[in-house]
Design a protein around this motif. Sequence first.
Motif, PDB file in Angstrom:
ATOM      1  N   GLU A  89       0.750  -1.153   0.133  1.00  0.00           N
ATOM      2  CA  GLU A  89       0.100  -0.070   0.081  1.00  0.00           C
ATOM      3  C   GLU A  89       0.899   1.201  -0.027  1.00  0.00           C
ATOM      4  O   GLU A  89       1.645   1.470   0.944  1.00  0.00           O
ATOM      5  N   VAL A  90       0.856   1.928  -0.957  1.00  0.00           N
ATOM      6  CA  VAL A  90       1.662   3.268  -1.259  1.00  0.00           C
ATOM      7  C   VAL A  90       0.924   4.059  -0.577  1.00  0.00           C
ATOM      8  O   VAL A  90      -0.263   4.709  -0.643  1.00  0.00           O
ATOM      9  N   LEU A  91       1.556   4.862   0.710  1.00  0.00           N
ATOM     10  CA  LEU A  91       0.787   5.718   1.504  1.00  0.00           C
ATOM     11  C   LEU A  91       0.901   7.378   1.137  1.00  0.00           C
ATOM     12  O   LEU A  91       0.402   8.208   1.404  1.00  0.00           O
ATOM     13  N   ARG A  92       2.158   7.437   0.369  1.00  0.00           N
ATOM     14  CA  ARG A  92       2.673   8.913  -0.107  1.00  0.00           C
ATOM     15  C   ARG A  92       3.446   8.642  -1.239  1.00  0.00           C
ATOM     16  O   ARG A  92       4.338   7.969  -1.340  1.00  0.00           O
ATOM     17  N   THR A  93       3.057   9.473  -2.234  1.00  0.00           N
ATOM     18  CA  THR A  93       4.198   9.587  -3.354  1.00  0.00           C
ATOM     19  C   THR A  93       4.222  11.253  -3.953  1.00  0.00           C
ATOM     20  O   THR A  93       2.940  11.784  -3.892  1.00  0.00           O
ATOM     21  N   VAL A  94       5.238  11.811  -3.868  1.00  0.00           N
ATOM     22  CA  VAL A  94       5.338  13.407  -4.177  1.00  0.00           C
ATOM     23  C   VAL A  94       6.310  13.541  -5.226  1.00  0.00           C
ATOM     24  O   VAL A  94       7.387  13.159  -5.212  1.00  0.00           O
ATOM     25  N   GLY A  95       5.919  14.164  -6.426  1.00  0.00           N
ATOM     26  CA  GLY A  95       6.729  14.611  -7.267  1.00  0.00           C
ATOM     27  C   GLY A  95       6.931  15.953  -7.342  1.00  0.00           C
ATOM     28  O   GLY A  95       6.245  16.862  -6.932  1.00  0.00           O
ATOM     29  N   MET A  96       7.980  16.455  -8.438  1.00  0.00           N
ATOM     30  CA  MET A  96       8.188  17.728  -8.585  1.00  0.00           C
ATOM     31  C   MET A  96       8.265  18.022 -10.235  1.00  0.00           C
ATOM     32  O   MET A  96       8.664  17.173 -11.067  1.00  0.00           O
ATOM     33  N   ALA A  97       7.452  19.180 -10.579  1.00  0.00           N
ATOM     34  CA  ALA A  97       7.306  19.356 -11.837  1.00  0.00           C
ATOM     35  C   ALA A  97       8.589  19.493 -12.772  1.00  0.00           C
ATOM     36  O   ALA A  97       9.580  20.200 -12.059  1.00  0.00           O
ATOM     37  N   ARG A  98       8.676  19.342 -13.877  1.00  0.00           N
ATOM     38  CA  ARG A  98      10.192  19.156 -14.829  1.00  0.00           C
ATOM     39  C   ARG A  98      10.461  20.948 -14.757  1.00  0.00           C
ATOM     40  O   ARG A  98      11.655  21.012 -14.561  1.00  0.00           O
ATOM     41  N   ASP A  99       9.472  21.583 -15.003  1.00  0.00           N
ATOM     42  CA  ASP A  99       9.778  23.200 -15.140  1.00  0.00           C
ATOM     43  C   ASP A  99      10.594  23.713 -13.670  1.00  0.00           C
ATOM     44  O   ASP A  99      11.334  24.470 -13.842  1.00  0.00           O
ATOM     45  N   VAL A 100       9.977  23.235 -12.519  1.00  0.00           N
ATOM     46  CA  VAL A 100      10.484  23.567 -11.241  1.00  0.00           C
ATOM     47  C   VAL A 100      11.856  23.103 -11.182  1.00  0.00           C
ATOM     48  O   VAL A 100      12.803  23.812 -10.963  1.00  0.00           O
ATOM     49  N   ALA A 101      11.991  21.719 -11.500  1.00  0.00           N
ATOM     50  CA  ALA A 101      13.402  21.186 -11.304  1.00  0.00           C
ATOM     51  C   ALA A 101      14.351  21.808 -12.296  1.00  0.00           C
ATOM     52  O   ALA A 101      15.694  22.015 -11.819  1.00  0.00           O
TER      53      ALA A 101
END
Length: 289
Positions: A89-101
């Motif tokens: 069970e994945v409880l958290r997944t957070v990404g960063m937008a390509r343009d922000v990176a």
Amino acid sequence: MRARLGGWRPKLVVSDLDGTLLGSAGAVSPRTAEAIDACRGTGVPFVGATGRGPRLLESVRAALGGQGFAVLAQGGYVVRFGSDGAADEVLRTVGMARDVATEVIAAIEEVAGELVVAVEDAAEQAEALRPLRVQHGFDWPYPEPAHLLPRHQVLPVGAVLKVFLRSARLGEDELVALARSVVDPAVAELTHAGLGFIEVLPPGVTKATGLAVVLDQVGVGFGDVLVFGDMPNDLPMIEAVTAAGGRAVAVANAHPAVRAAAGDRTSGHDADGVARYVEAVLALGETDV
């Protein structure tokens, strides 16, 4: 030990993996495995918190005996392991937008000079266990499959889980300090794990915020946590635990900042430091009954 802890006993134990729980060969020793099992046998969850991303989930599962929870990607990916054939069970997944990176990398290069880049796809894109995207010349320290790419192709089209930045002339402590001077924490979190490069993460992603997801699941507060660590990426977790009245332990091979922040010490990762400390805490519990 009794004098240091008094009547306090943990309701949850969490440990960093590389450099803390794992030996130099990257494996859990038999003694450490027994200490983890003994801890769980008393009803105290044992949680791993690591910088390793979901592409390395199976190695994390093996280190933790396939039980309980794990905080990966410096807090950006949190999972409860499935049991008896059940799915994780994945409880958290957070990404960063390509343009922000892209903007963050450019800002850091303005003060640090040219950097070499590696990228891990956002967790929601990593279900196929995509290899790390590595710019030619990055010198990735682990023997794992990777996509070697020119700089303009390293960032994927979609979101990223985290970005790794290496300098040819700056160590990780100096590089992360320079990066923090130009990157707003509201835009990106910056840290390092003592591997010669720094990591750029979505804002608010730390091992502390990842651990908070686990604590909410099990109904335990930071003040009831015993935490082990060795590198600056462990500091948010250590600081959150100690601020709440919990206990933090640095292994003997820890970074100076971690030794300064943790209230206690144990042996190094190649001398079963976590196991030794957990064994002592469990022994105190037995004599207190």
